[in-house]
Structure formats: structure tokens, C-alpha cells
Design a protein around this motif. Structure first.
Motif, PDB file in Angstrom:
ATOM      1  N   SER A  20       0.831  -1.214   0.000  1.00  0.00           N
ATOM      2  CA  SER A  20       0.000   0.000   0.000  1.00  0.00           C
ATOM      3  C   SER A  20       0.864   1.262   0.000  1.00  0.00           C
ATOM      4  O   SER A  20       0.596   2.206  -0.744  1.00  0.00           O
ATOM      5  CB  SER A  20      -0.922  -0.011   1.212  1.00  0.00           C
ATOM      6  OG  SER A  20      -1.650   1.188   1.296  1.00  0.00           O
ATOM      7  N   ILE A  21       1.908   1.280   0.830  1.00  0.00           N
ATOM      8  CA  ILE A  21       2.813   2.435   0.874  1.00  0.00           C
ATOM      9  C   ILE A  21       3.511   2.608  -0.470  1.00  0.00           C
ATOM     10  O   ILE A  21       3.591   3.719  -1.002  1.00  0.00           O
ATOM     11  CB  ILE A  21       3.835   2.274   2.037  1.00  0.00           C
ATOM     12  CG1 ILE A  21       3.128   2.450   3.380  1.00  0.00           C
ATOM     13  CG2 ILE A  21       4.985   3.265   1.890  1.00  0.00           C
ATOM     14  CD1 ILE A  21       3.992   2.076   4.584  1.00  0.00           C
ATOM     15  N   ASN A  23       2.547   1.573  -3.469  1.00  0.00           N
ATOM     16  CA  ASN A  23       1.592   2.029  -4.477  1.00  0.00           C
ATOM     17  C   ASN A  23       1.225   3.494  -4.287  1.00  0.00           C
ATOM     18  O   ASN A  23       1.063   4.240  -5.261  1.00  0.00           O
ATOM     19  CB  ASN A  23       0.338   1.157  -4.456  1.00  0.00           C
ATOM     20  CG  ASN A  23       0.607  -0.232  -5.011  1.00  0.00           C
ATOM     21  OD1 ASN A  23       1.584  -0.456  -5.715  1.00  0.00           O
ATOM     22  ND2 ASN A  23      -0.250  -1.177  -4.673  1.00  0.00           N
ATOM     23  N   SER A  24       1.108   3.930  -3.053  1.00  0.00           N
ATOM     24  CA  SER A  24       0.821   5.336  -2.767  1.00  0.00           C
ATOM     25  C   SER A  24       1.962   6.228  -3.257  1.00  0.00           C
ATOM     26  O   SER A  24       1.726   7.274  -3.877  1.00  0.00           O
ATOM     27  CB  SER A  24       0.608   5.522  -1.265  1.00  0.00           C
ATOM     28  OG  SER A  24       0.445   6.882  -0.959  1.00  0.00           O
ATOM     29  N   ARG A  27       1.789   6.395  -7.057  1.00  0.00           N
ATOM     30  CA  ARG A  27       0.694   7.273  -7.496  1.00  0.00           C
ATOM     31  C   ARG A  27       1.077   8.739  -7.333  1.00  0.00           C
ATOM     32  O   ARG A  27       0.844   9.557  -8.220  1.00  0.00           O
ATOM     33  CB  ARG A  27      -0.580   6.972  -6.714  1.00  0.00           C
ATOM     34  CG  ARG A  27      -1.418   5.849  -7.278  1.00  0.00           C
ATOM     35  CD  ARG A  27      -2.801   5.774  -6.636  1.00  0.00           C
ATOM     36  NE  ARG A  27      -2.767   5.559  -5.200  1.00  0.00           N
ATOM     37  CZ  ARG A  27      -2.591   4.386  -4.607  1.00  0.00           C
ATOM     38  NH1 ARG A  27      -2.439   3.306  -5.332  1.00  0.00           N
ATOM     39  NH2 ARG A  27      -2.580   4.287  -3.298  1.00  0.00           N
ATOM     40  N   LEU A  28       1.655   9.089  -6.195  1.00  0.00           N
ATOM     41  CA  LEU A  28       2.040  10.482  -5.953  1.00  0.00           C
ATOM     42  C   LEU A  28       3.157  10.929  -6.899  1.00  0.00           C
ATOM     43  O   LEU A  28       3.148  12.057  -7.392  1.00  0.00           O
ATOM     44  CB  LEU A  28       2.460  10.670  -4.494  1.00  0.00           C
ATOM     45  CG  LEU A  28       1.317  10.562  -3.482  1.00  0.00           C
ATOM     46  CD1 LEU A  28       1.862  10.502  -2.062  1.00  0.00           C
ATOM     47  CD2 LEU A  28       0.337  11.710  -3.651  1.00  0.00           C
ATOM     48  N   TYR A 145       3.711  14.490  -2.476  1.00  0.00           N
ATOM     49  CA  TYR A 145       4.711  13.441  -2.685  1.00  0.00           C
ATOM     50  C   TYR A 145       5.797  13.522  -1.607  1.00  0.00           C
ATOM     51  O   TYR A 145       6.131  12.513  -0.977  1.00  0.00           O
ATOM     52  CB  TYR A 145       5.317  13.584  -4.084  1.00  0.00           C
ATOM     53  CG  TYR A 145       6.497  12.676  -4.337  1.00  0.00           C
ATOM     54  CD1 TYR A 145       6.323  11.349  -4.693  1.00  0.00           C
ATOM     55  CD2 TYR A 145       7.799  13.151  -4.221  1.00  0.00           C
ATOM     56  CE1 TYR A 145       7.399  10.517  -4.921  1.00  0.00           C
ATOM     57  CE2 TYR A 145       8.883  12.328  -4.453  1.00  0.00           C
ATOM     58  CZ  TYR A 145       8.678  11.016  -4.806  1.00  0.00           C
ATOM     59  OH  TYR A 145       9.751  10.193  -5.024  1.00  0.00           O
ATOM     60  N   GLN A 148       4.663  12.361   1.779  1.00  0.00           N
ATOM     61  CA  GLN A 148       4.592  10.902   1.857  1.00  0.00           C
ATOM     62  C   GLN A 148       5.989  10.300   1.987  1.00  0.00           C
ATOM     63  O   GLN A 148       6.199   9.386   2.780  1.00  0.00           O
ATOM     64  CB  GLN A 148       3.883  10.335   0.619  1.00  0.00           C
ATOM     65  CG  GLN A 148       3.684   8.848   0.637  1.00  0.00           C
ATOM     66  CD  GLN A 148       2.603   8.393   1.605  1.00  0.00           C
ATOM     67  OE1 GLN A 148       1.876   9.185   2.187  1.00  0.00           O
ATOM     68  NE2 GLN A 148       2.511   7.092   1.792  1.00  0.00           N
TER      69      GLN A 148
END
Length: 186
Positions: A20-21, A23-24, A27-28, A145, A148
Motif C-alpha cells: 500500500s505504501i 503504491n501510494s 501514485r504520488l 509526494y 509521503q
């Protein structure tokens, strides 16, 4: 058996969290790259209009050739920039050169009344407004971004996966120069 099941569930949860991290972060990063692509579109329009503006101004401003050369040189540098960082630096130089051209134009009221110049000026103003909006969007995407990449626990995995803090798009002008009124000399 239940202890093994607990460990298996914990491992699955950790793997899902890492995925999940990751993929996040992807995406960012892609959102940031898309935001810069929008800036590129407006920069291309800006670069296409500058030669027209320079030619229009040349007829009126023959003795202001240094300003026109600076704009042309800055445009050429911006057109050849390849990376995001190079483009940011080159566009900062071009913005400064265009600001110098604006100050020079204040000395030529006949030029300011010329219909071709007015149309070019309006188109450039429109593109500059679009660029400003695109830069804001890019900087917002970059901030998300970077947040994160730098916050826990994503920061642990970000460096392991090769993600790192990225620069904002800054036009490079200091706050003092933005607040200072342009000087016009006749």
C-alpha cells in the motif's frame, strides 16, 4: 497452531501495508510527473510565442538589443533543458528575461498601442496565468509526494524503493525583488 497463524496474519498485514505504501508513493510520483507535463504544455506555448513577440518588438526597440538577446538566449536555454531541475532553472531565467522585456516596453507607448503587440501580449499573459496555475498544481503534487516520502512509516520504505524528496518549481525571484517596483528609464 494459533501462534503460527498469528505470525502469518501479522506478516500478511505487514506485506499489505508495504504494498500500500509503495503504491501510494508511485501514485504520488506519477501525479507529480503529470503535473509537470501540464507545465510543459504551457511552456511550449510560451516558447512558441516569444519569437513572435521579439520580432514585433524589434521594429520599435532597435537600440534595446541586449534585452531582446537575453530573452532569446533564455528561451533557447529553456527549450534545450531536459530534466525537471534543468527546466525549473531555465524557466526561472526566462521569466527574469521576460520581466526585463516588460520594463523595456513601458518606454514605448506606440508599441503598446500596436494591435499585433496587444494580441501577443494578451496571449502571453494568458499563458503566464495558465503557467502560474500549473506551477501551483505541480507544487501541490510535489508537496503531497514529499510529505509521503518524509513521513513515518513511508519514509522507511521510500528510501529503500528509491523514492526521495523532489524540488518545488520556484521561479527563482527573491521576495525583495518581487516587492520592488520596476524601474523605467527613458
Amino acid at each position: 497452531m494459533s501462534f503460527g497463524l498469528v505470525i502469518l496474519v501479522a506478516i500478511v498485514i505487514i506485506v499489505i501495508a508495504i504494498i500500500s505504501i509503495y503504491n501510494s508513493l508511485v501514485r504520488l510520483r506519477n501525479n507529480r510527473e503529470n503535473a509537470f507535463a501540464d507545465i510543459d504544455v504551457h511552456l511550449k506555448q510560451r516558447h512558441d510565442l516569444i519569437p513572435q513577440l521579439v520580432e514585433c518588438v524589434k521594429g520599435y526597440v532597435k537600440h534595446e538589443s541586449e534585452t531582446l538577446k537575453a530573452v532569446t538566449k533564455a528561451r533557447a536555454g529553456a527549450m534545450t533543458a531536459n530534466t525537471v531541475d534543468e527546466k525549473i532553472a531555465a524557466e526561472s531565467k526566462l521569466t527574469s528575461a521576460l520581466n526585463g522585456l516588460k520594463v523595456t516596453l513601458e518606454a514605448y507607448p506606440d508599441l503598446k498601442a500596436n494591435q499585433n503587440f496587444i494580441q501577443l501580449q494578451e496571449e502571453i499573459a494568458d499563458i503566464e496565468n495558465k503557467l502560474a496555475a500549473s506551477r501551483r498544481f505541480f507544487n501541490s503534487a510535489t508537496k503531497e509526494y514529499n510529505n509521503q516520502v518524509q513521513t513515518f512509516p513511508a519514509n522507511i520504505f521510500a528510501s529503500a524503493f528509491g523514492f526521495h524528496k523532489e524540488p518545488m518549481f520556484d521561479v527563482g525571484e527573491s521576495r525583495a525583488s518581487l516587492e520592488e517596483a520596476p524601474k523605467v528609464q527613458f
